[in-house]
Design a protein around this motif. Structure first.
Motif, short mmCIF file in Angstrom:
data_model
loop_
_atom_site.label_atom_id
_atom_site.label_comp_id
_atom_site.label_asym_id
_atom_site.label_seq_id
_atom_site.Cartn_x
_atom_site.Cartn_y
_atom_site.Cartn_z
N ARG A 277 -30.34 -81.75 2.61
CA ARG A 277 -30.93 -82.68 1.65
C ARG A 277 -31.30 -81.99 0.33
N TYR A 278 -30.60 -80.90 0.02
CA TYR A 278 -30.88 -80.22 -1.24
C TYR A 278 -30.27 -81.01 -2.40
N ARG A 279 -30.86 -80.85 -3.56
CA ARG A 279 -30.35 -81.56 -4.73
C ARG A 279 -29.14 -80.86 -5.32
N SER A 280 -29.18 -79.53 -5.32
CA SER A 280 -28.07 -78.73 -5.86
C SER A 280 -27.82 -77.54 -4.95
N TYR A 281 -26.61 -77.03 -5.04
CA TYR A 281 -26.20 -75.90 -4.19
C TYR A 281 -25.51 -74.85 -5.06
N LEU A 293 -23.62 -74.37 -10.20
CA LEU A 293 -24.30 -75.21 -9.22
C LEU A 293 -23.49 -76.49 -9.00
N ILE A 294 -23.51 -76.97 -7.78
CA ILE A 294 -22.80 -78.21 -7.46
C ILE A 294 -23.76 -79.19 -6.81
N SER A 295 -23.63 -80.46 -7.18
CA SER A 295 -24.46 -81.52 -6.61
C SER A 295 -23.56 -82.61 -6.04
N ARG A 296 -24.18 -83.56 -5.37
CA ARG A 296 -23.40 -84.64 -4.75
C ARG A 296 -22.58 -85.42 -5.75
N TYR A 297 -23.15 -85.65 -6.95
CA TYR A 297 -22.42 -86.47 -7.91
C TYR A 297 -21.16 -85.79 -8.42
N HIS A 298 -21.06 -84.46 -8.26
CA HIS A 298 -19.84 -83.76 -8.66
C HIS A 298 -18.67 -84.10 -7.73
N LEU A 299 -19.00 -84.56 -6.52
CA LEU A 299 -17.95 -84.86 -5.55
C LEU A 299 -17.29 -86.21 -5.81
N ILE A 300 -17.95 -87.03 -6.64
CA ILE A 300 -17.39 -88.34 -6.96
C ILE A 300 -16.36 -88.13 -8.07
N SER A 301 -15.15 -87.83 -7.66
CA SER A 301 -14.12 -87.47 -8.64
C SER A 301 -12.80 -88.10 -8.25
#
Length: 549
Positions: A277-281, A293-301
């Protein structure tokens, strides 16, 4: 910025597959509309290795999948920060770059933790005790930066602040008993208060409002070795800001960190993110250095890797993840198979002996001339795939293109072919496993999967001693891959004949397709050199007729 497009041949690549990918990449890069990168889907064989070494051409990099990995995503490529910068500076960096998190590294540039905007905001909400500066090991530089202060005197011996923060907002005599050794004192422009503090062996005196400091106060600070700074902020603001000078190391998350590597597949990243449940990785390279850093919204591609296929158009022979890519072109000389595309593409399929022939034609048709090296590997690929025109797949076009390429490459095809075939067909030191992988293709015939490996040799007899081991391995591979039939074709280039070794179902039917009796899982047939034109068609006809009965 130009799109990167991978140009690849088939799995278990042969010389035509590798050389065509390299040559077409050069052509595409000359035109300049894309950034073409030749890749391979497996290890190159001895023949191809000889060709590339002969013409001093670099072997393409191995690409195992076209599935998206982290490197393909537009993640936040922000540099990490060292652990001792202040909370205030970290917040400014986040605001400036529109980020929610920062990766924190230590002095060795190794990942230490993650600090988020939530961590910083929570630190403002938390009620810390007035010894927080000492507990967090805050530096004088952080305090000066956070308070926008001007240093008047900085003690070289007092590197740590172990006392509490105290604001002098009343008469000096009223707070005299509260002042202790090593305290940090914030006060206004009252000289008597300033002097009292300096008599108490404090560690730092902060004077607010940019007040002018009396010469005697400065001398006293120097004499007592007490740091003295002036801030333009008023006393209230200075007391609020000073706790923002603590290092981010104090609030960063450092335990149980989840991170990703540049070559991690996006599919795997999604699974791991769903379990945390981290915001960024943090994202690290192969040297474990933080690159962003990568976040969930980066996966929406909606992005897809782009690819051009050469020397094949069959999914089973192509790269993993092909269905998730965008196919731009297909250049081939085999039968039209089952590669599907989402839209119209440039598809060029010609009945010639080599894909290299088509690539060479594309150069010349468009007024381009391949470099000497590229002309050399194209010529070598034509010689290889047509077996120097011994193969029935050879055409007049192949011969015309070879003549043109010979001149550019300054090549004697007869002499080169002899040397190449000797190097390429040598079976010395090869294991049965290596032989079955060298030039292998999978076909679907009448809804049955058929595996066909082909090995070229000038000494077919040398395989007699390992035939039993070959048969055993072929049967294992057939069962593991669920092939109905597995076939090994041993082709003698100069005798222009092949031995067909077969295991699995339909053994007798395979023999009948060539009007031969199968003895000990094999039969010998003259005049058969081409898998594409002389082996697959008769087998296809035989299996199709059997399926209709």
């Amino acid at each position: 910025m130009k799109d990167t497009v991978y140009i690849t041949g088939h799995k278990s690549p042969d010389s035509d597959s590798i050389c065509s990918a390299i040559a077409y990449s050069e052509y595409k890069n000359i035109i300049g509309d894309i950034r073409a990168v030749p890749v391979r889907l497996g290890n190159i064989n001895k023949e191809t290795e000889f060709i590339l070494d002969y013409f001093n051409v670099k072997t393409p990099a191995l690409l195992e999948t076209l599935k998206l990995n982290v490197e393909d995503l537009n993640f936040d490529k922000i540099s990490p920060v060292i652990s001792d910068i202040s909370l205030r500076m970290a917040l400014e960096l986040m605001k400036r770059n529109n980020l929610n998190s920062l990766a924190v590294i230590d002095r060795n540039e190794e990942l230490l933790g993650i600090v988020t905007i939530s961590d910083i905001i929570q630190s403002y909400i938390d009620v810390w005790d007035n010894s927080i500066i000492g507990k967090s090991n805050t530096s004088i530089d952080n305090i000066i930066d956070t308070l926008s202060a001007t240093p008047i005197f900085i003690s070289k011996n007092r590197n740590k602040f172990t006392g509490k923060i105290l604001v002098l907002a009343m008469k000096p005599e009223s707070v005299e008993e509260s002042i202790e050794e090593n305290d940090i004192i914030i006060c206004g422009n009252r000289k008597d208060s300033q002097s009292l503090c300096l008599d108490k062996d404090i560690s730092l005196l902060v004077i607010t409002g940019n007040a002018e400091v009396d010469k005697e106060i400065i001398e006293k600070a120097e004499k007592n070795n007490i740091s003295l700074i002036i801030t333009p902020h008023d006393t209230f603001t200075a007391s609020r800001l000073i706790t923002q000078s603590i290092p981010i190391d104090y609030v960063a998350t450092k335990e149980n960190l989840s991170l990703f590597y540049l070559d991690d597949l996006v599919d795997d990243v999604k699974i791991k993110m769903s379990q945390t449940r981290y915001r960024s990785y943090p994202v690290v390279d192969h040297n474990k250095k933080v690159v962003g850093l990568i976040s969930r919204y980066h996966l929406i591609s909606s992005m897809k890797k782009k690819v051009i296929l050469v020397d094949h158009n069959e999914r089973s022979q192509s790269i993993d993840g092909l269905e998730e890519s965008e196919i731009l072109e297909i250049i081939d000389h085999h039968r039209v198979a089952d590669v599907f595309t989402g839209g119209p593409i440039y598809f060029r399929n010609e009945p010639v002996g080599s894909t290299a022939t088509i690539i060479a034609s594309i150069y010349f048709e468009n007024g381009r001339r391949p470099s000497k090296k590229i002309a050399g590997i194209l010529a070598a690929a034509i010689i290889s795939d047509t077996l120097l025109f011994r193969s029935p797949t050879s055409t007049k076009t192949d011969k015309i293109m070879l003549k043109r390429l010979e001149k550019i490459a300054d090549l004697n095809s007869e002499e080169f072919a002899m040397e190449m075939f000797k190097k390429g067909t040598s079976l010395k030191g090869k294991t049965p496993k290596e032989l079955l992988k060298e030039d292998f293709k999978e076909f679907t015939i009448n809804e049955e999967k058929i595996g066909i490996a082909q090995v070229y040799t000038m000494n077919r007899e040398s395989l007699k001693d390992i035939k039993d081991e070959l048969l055993k391995l072929m049967e294992e591979k057939r069962k593991n891959k669920a092939y109905a039939t597995f076939i090994l074709v041993l082709t003698d280039i100069f005798k222009e004949a092949s031995e067909i070794i077969v295991v699995g179902e339909n053994i007798e039917l395979i023999g009948q397709a060539f009007e031969k009796e199968v003895v000990d899982n094999s039969f010998y047939i003259k005049g058969v050199l081409s898998r594409k034109k002389q082996i697959v068609p008769p087998i296809t006809t035989a299996l199709t007729k059997e399926g209709e009965l």
